[in-house]
Design an enzyme around this catalytic site. Structure first.
Site, PDB file in Angstrom:
ATOM      1  N   ARG A  89       0.743  -1.320  -0.170  1.00 58.10           N
ATOM      2  CA  ARG A  89       0.013  -0.008   0.148  1.00 58.10           C
ATOM      3  C   ARG A  89       0.789   1.195  -0.073  1.00 58.10           C
ATOM      4  O   ARG A  89       0.439   2.108  -0.733  1.00 58.10           O
ATOM      5  CB  ARG A  89      -0.753  -0.025   1.277  1.00 58.10           C
ATOM      6  CG  ARG A  89      -1.814   1.159   1.403  1.00 58.10           C
ATOM      7  CD  ARG A  89      -2.893   1.180   0.439  1.00 58.10           C
ATOM      8  NE  ARG A  89      -3.684  -0.049   0.299  1.00 58.10           N
ATOM      9  CZ  ARG A  89      -4.695   0.027  -0.676  1.00 58.10           C
ATOM     10  NH1 ARG A  89      -5.049   0.872  -1.161  1.00 58.10           N
ATOM     11  NH2 ARG A  89      -5.246  -1.346  -0.546  1.00 58.10           N
ATOM     12  N   ASN A 348      -2.024  -3.940   8.575  1.00 56.51           N
ATOM     13  CA  ASN A 348      -2.711  -4.853   8.483  1.00 56.51           C
ATOM     14  C   ASN A 348      -3.283  -5.290   6.670  1.00 56.51           C
ATOM     15  O   ASN A 348      -2.473  -4.650   5.901  1.00 56.51           O
ATOM     16  CB  ASN A 348      -3.934  -4.718   9.158  1.00 56.51           C
ATOM     17  CG  ASN A 348      -4.405  -6.157   9.953  1.00 56.51           C
ATOM     18  OD1 ASN A 348      -5.123  -7.085   9.554  1.00 56.51           O
ATOM     19  ND2 ASN A 348      -4.245  -5.938  11.134  1.00 56.51           N
ATOM     20  N   HIS A 350      -5.235  -3.860   4.827  1.00 57.05           N
ATOM     21  CA  HIS A 350      -5.346  -2.695   3.917  1.00 57.05           C
ATOM     22  C   HIS A 350      -3.894  -2.426   3.487  1.00 57.05           C
ATOM     23  O   HIS A 350      -3.457  -1.968   2.327  1.00 57.05           O
ATOM     24  CB  HIS A 350      -6.057  -1.476   4.186  1.00 57.05           C
ATOM     25  CG  HIS A 350      -6.239  -0.424   3.339  1.00 57.05           C
ATOM     26  ND1 HIS A 350      -5.543   0.657   3.129  1.00 57.05           N
ATOM     27  CD2 HIS A 350      -7.128  -0.196   2.304  1.00 57.05           C
ATOM     28  CE1 HIS A 350      -6.126   1.521   2.342  1.00 57.05           C
ATOM     29  NE2 HIS A 350      -6.928   0.721   1.578  1.00 57.05           N
ATOM     30  N   CYS A 351      -2.907  -2.419   4.485  1.00 57.26           N
ATOM     31  CA  CYS A 351      -1.515  -2.100   4.372  1.00 57.26           C
ATOM     32  C   CYS A 351      -0.902  -3.013   3.493  1.00 57.26           C
ATOM     33  O   CYS A 351       0.232  -2.455   2.707  1.00 57.26           O
ATOM     34  CB  CYS A 351      -0.854  -1.991   5.647  1.00 57.26           C
ATOM     35  SG  CYS A 351      -1.923  -0.991   6.920  1.00 57.26           S
ATOM     36  N   ILE A 352      -1.035  -4.161   3.367  1.00 58.35           N
ATOM     37  CA  ILE A 352      -0.229  -5.116   2.500  1.00 58.35           C
ATOM     38  C   ILE A 352      -0.852  -5.309   0.979  1.00 58.35           C
ATOM     39  O   ILE A 352      -0.407  -6.201   0.329  1.00 58.35           O
ATOM     40  CB  ILE A 352      -0.161  -6.514   3.214  1.00 58.35           C
ATOM     41  CG1 ILE A 352      -1.546  -7.217   3.436  1.00 58.35           C
ATOM     42  CG2 ILE A 352       0.690  -6.345   4.620  1.00 58.35           C
ATOM     43  CD1 ILE A 352      -1.477  -8.655   3.768  1.00 58.35           C
TER      44      ILE A 352
END
Length: 359
Positions: A89, A348, A350-352
């Site tokens: 992200r 989490n 969304h971040c990956i």
């Protein structure tokens, strides 16, 4: 040099149709415990879930290629690429669509969430090359931005409104001397934003200096989902109320007042001694000490074609979070996956992940 806005490009909403999703395979042992094996299992579960709904591409280092290929389902495309860590992200391109659905991407400079003034690791040069590599694979137009911004620091509604948090995007460790006016110009020229809604602080303890994607996100135009806390003793109590007040006072790019939906904050979670002991000790800035509170949030989910891929933590609030997502995203499958191993690394689901819109 022209900007995306001048060339007719803008950032679509995350719920717009996707051509696919991009991820990076985790491996660094000073961030992911036990040689990243538990994290790899969690990433594989996320990739497998998303692959039920859209194409997934995983970037993997040469030394991990055979391992990742063996652990991922055949429908996940695996491409060898060098990175410093696994936060697609933030290091990947923010995709844009332009005239006739042409694909492009913003290549934001990356400095590991603070550079030499609080950044989480050094070097970060390989991560700073990820966006251009992805855009090369897709033969998409690249716009290199002049200022540091991470993908997790922005949320767009696809109609010209962008959410950001002051704590992060006005932080001097990203861009020295940055002002709100300059940042709003950047968001207009590189994302097509006509309205920027400013929140204050991010989720307490978020080592990214308060990424907005851990605090709030658009559910649809005119509606924002906010991570909410009802415990006055919790530092997020004041953060969530300040954010709600700002959202309710704002108007989006179409002049609408916002509807704010509340997502319960997860039951507080802390790094255990066993988990901390599994992380290799280095001189990096990553804090993986026993007793540290984890910056957990159910808002940190991925919108796939036909589904929501969201974190769960094996705590009492998981069921309530599932209920909120089911109500707000009717017609989409709600897939909640155990995500503590991702959270231990500092982010989490969304971040990956990074969605690639369909042109």
């Amino acid at each position: 040099m022209t900007t995306p806005h001048a060339a007719g490009y803008a950032m679509p909403a995350e719920w717009a149709p996707h051509a696919g999703c991009w991820m990076i395979w985790p491996e660094r042992p000073d961030n992911w415990r036990l040689g990243a094996k538990p994290a790899q299992a969690a990433f594989a579960a996320v990739a497998s879930a998303i692959a039920r709904f859209e194409k997934v591409t995983m970037l993997v280092s040469a030394r991990q290629f055979a391992n990742a290929r063996a652990r991922l389902p055949a429908e996940v495309r695996v491409i060898e690429a060098s990175t410093n860590d696994a936060w697609m992200r933030d290091v990947g391109p923010s995709f844009l669509l332009g005239p006739d659905g042409a694909l492009a991407g913003v290549d934001w400079p990356f400095n590991a969430w603070g550079g030499l003034r609080g950044g989480l690791y050094f070097p970060w040069d390989l991560d700073d090359q990820v966006a251009v590599k992805v855009l090369e694979v897709e033969r998409a137009r690249r716009f290199r931005a002049p200022l540091v911004i991470e993908g997790g620091a922005i949320h767009a509604d696809g109609e010209g409104t962008v959410l950001v948090a002051e704590q992060c995007v006005l932080n001097e460790n990203r861009n020295e001397g940055i002002t709100r006016a300059v940042m709003e110009t950047m968001l207009r020229e590189y994302l097509g934003a006509t309205t920027v809604i400013w929140l204050g602080q991010g989720v307490p303890g978020d080592e990214t200096d308060g990424h907005v994607d851990n605090l709030a996100c658009f559910v649809r135009p005119g509606m924002v989902l906010l991570s909410w806390c009802d415990d006055p003793a919790d530092p997020h109590y004041a953060v969530s109320r300040d954010a709600e007040a700002r959202l309710l006072a704002a108007r989006d790019a179409k002049g609408r007042a916002l509807v704010v939906e509340r997502m319960p904050m997860p039951t507080p979670m802390f790094i255990t001694a066993q988990e901390a002991a599994g992380v290799d000790a280095t001189a990096s800035g990553m804090n993986r000490a026993a007793g540290e509170r984890l910056a957990a949030s159910y808002v940190n989910f991925y919108i796939a074609n036909g589904a929501i891929i969201a974190p769960c933590f094996g705590v009492a609030t998981d069921a309530a979070a599932h209920g909120v997502l089911s109500r707000l995203f009717p017609g989409r499958d709600i897939v909640m996956l155990p995500a503590r191993e991702i959270l231990l690394g500092g982010g989490n689901i969304h971040c990956i992940t990074q969605q690639q819109p369909g042109g």
